[in-house]
Scaffold this active site. Structure first.
Site, PDB file in Angstrom:
ATOM      1  N   SER A 109       0.852  -1.180   0.000  1.00 19.14           N
ATOM      2  CA  SER A 109       0.000   0.000   0.000  1.00 19.14           C
ATOM      3  C   SER A 109       0.887   1.229   0.000  1.00 19.14           C
ATOM      4  O   SER A 109       2.049   1.172   0.441  1.00 19.14           O
ATOM      5  CB  SER A 109      -0.891   0.016   1.256  1.00 19.14           C
ATOM      6  OG  SER A 109      -1.513   1.276   1.449  1.00 19.14           O
ATOM      7  N   TYR A 130      -1.556  -1.325  10.580  1.00 20.99           N
ATOM      8  CA  TYR A 130      -1.680  -1.469   9.121  1.00 20.99           C
ATOM      9  C   TYR A 130      -0.464  -0.895   8.406  1.00 20.99           C
ATOM     10  O   TYR A 130       0.137  -1.557   7.552  1.00 20.99           O
ATOM     11  CB  TYR A 130      -2.958  -0.771   8.644  1.00 20.99           C
ATOM     12  CG  TYR A 130      -3.209  -0.950   7.161  1.00 20.99           C
ATOM     13  CD1 TYR A 130      -3.784  -2.129   6.685  1.00 20.99           C
ATOM     14  CD2 TYR A 130      -2.861   0.035   6.244  1.00 20.99           C
ATOM     15  CE1 TYR A 130      -4.012  -2.306   5.337  1.00 20.99           C
ATOM     16  CE2 TYR A 130      -3.082  -0.142   4.891  1.00 20.99           C
ATOM     17  CZ  TYR A 130      -3.665  -1.315   4.439  1.00 20.99           C
ATOM     18  OH  TYR A 130      -3.874  -1.492   3.089  1.00 20.99           O
TER      19      TYR A 130
END
Length: 258
Positions: A148, A163
């Site tokens: 990401s 995350y």
């Protein structure tokens, strides 16, 4: 000796290959399974929700549904053994399954933090190792870790400690495995999407204020559309990227270029 030059469409073909995609029941994972199957691969689509996986398989017989909770080591082993037993080979692994965790660090316990890393980092490592340990198929094998942009930059106030740490760790893992396995014919790369619609980002795009935040921070002035990852995925999964390993391919509309 002159190398054989292959036509461009053939470079992106996955005919005769076996692929495994985790987190394939919805969103980007479902799209990834469909794209790899359309390129000719037999795709073992893995997730916890069997009904969603069956819907994919109903639309394309090359997609094989496998119920799998990637946080469980035994499920990971069973997934890869299933693909190997049915086709005799493992060529492509797309580590897409992910967990988000809490947004605010002060609201995230150590146990919750570890749980996110178990899904987003430990599972990709284990699955990649299982592919690397499988019998060679005569083709270069490819691991695509879905990271990401949040593994590259902070997105506070919309980020999450577990995350972002897991995605940054996944990028580091990508480089290290590429270095260790390159000589054995296993390529390892990461795909780093920006803001794309998925179950994880439903709230982001549904809220006008956060949607405008995405639009302001993206050079193209919008979030991505699922099909805009197709080419990047096929590039990393196929022979088109035969001399590419240890890299992070960022597809974010210019988010991280500022």
């Amino acid at each position: 000796m002159t190398a054989v030059v292959r036509p461009a469409p053939e470079l992106f073909s996955l005919r005769g290959r076996t692929a495994v995609v985790t987190g394939a029941s919805s969103g980007l994972g479902a799209r990834f399974a469909v794209v790899l199957a359309s390129a000719g691969a037999v795709v073992f689509a893995a997730a916890r929700r069997l009904e969603k996986l069956k819907e994919l398989a109903d639309d394309d017989p090359r997609i094989r549904p496998v119920v799998c909770d990637v946080s469980r080591a035994e499920d990971r082993v069973r997934l890869m053994e299933t693909a190997l037993d049915e086709t005799g080979r493992l060529d492509v692994l797309v580590n897409n399954a992910g967990a988000s965790g809490a947004v605010r660090a002060e609201e995230e316990s150590a146990e919750d933090f570890a749980g996110v890393l178990a899904v987003n980092l430990v599972a990709p490592f284990h699955l990649a190792r299982l592919l690397a340990e499988a019998p060679e198929s005569g083709q270069t094998r490819s691991v695509v870790n879905v990271a990401s942009v949040l593994g590259l930059v902070s997105a506070a106030p919309l980020g999450g400690a577990a995350y972002t740490a897991s995605k940054a760790g996944l990028i580091g893992l990508t480089r290290e495995l590429a270095g260790q396995w390159g000589s054995s014919g296993v390529r390892v790369n990461a795909l780093a999407p920006g803001w794309f619609p998925s179950e994880m980002t439903d709230g982001l795009f549904a809220d006008e204020r956060s949607r405008r935040w995405v639009e302001r921070g993206t050079m193209l002035g919008r979030g991505g559309e699922q099909q805009e990852l197709d080419g990047a995925l096929l590039y990393l999964a196929s022979d088109a990227s035969s001399y590419c390993t240890g890299q992070v391919l960022t597809v974010d509309g210019g988010w991280t270029a500022r």
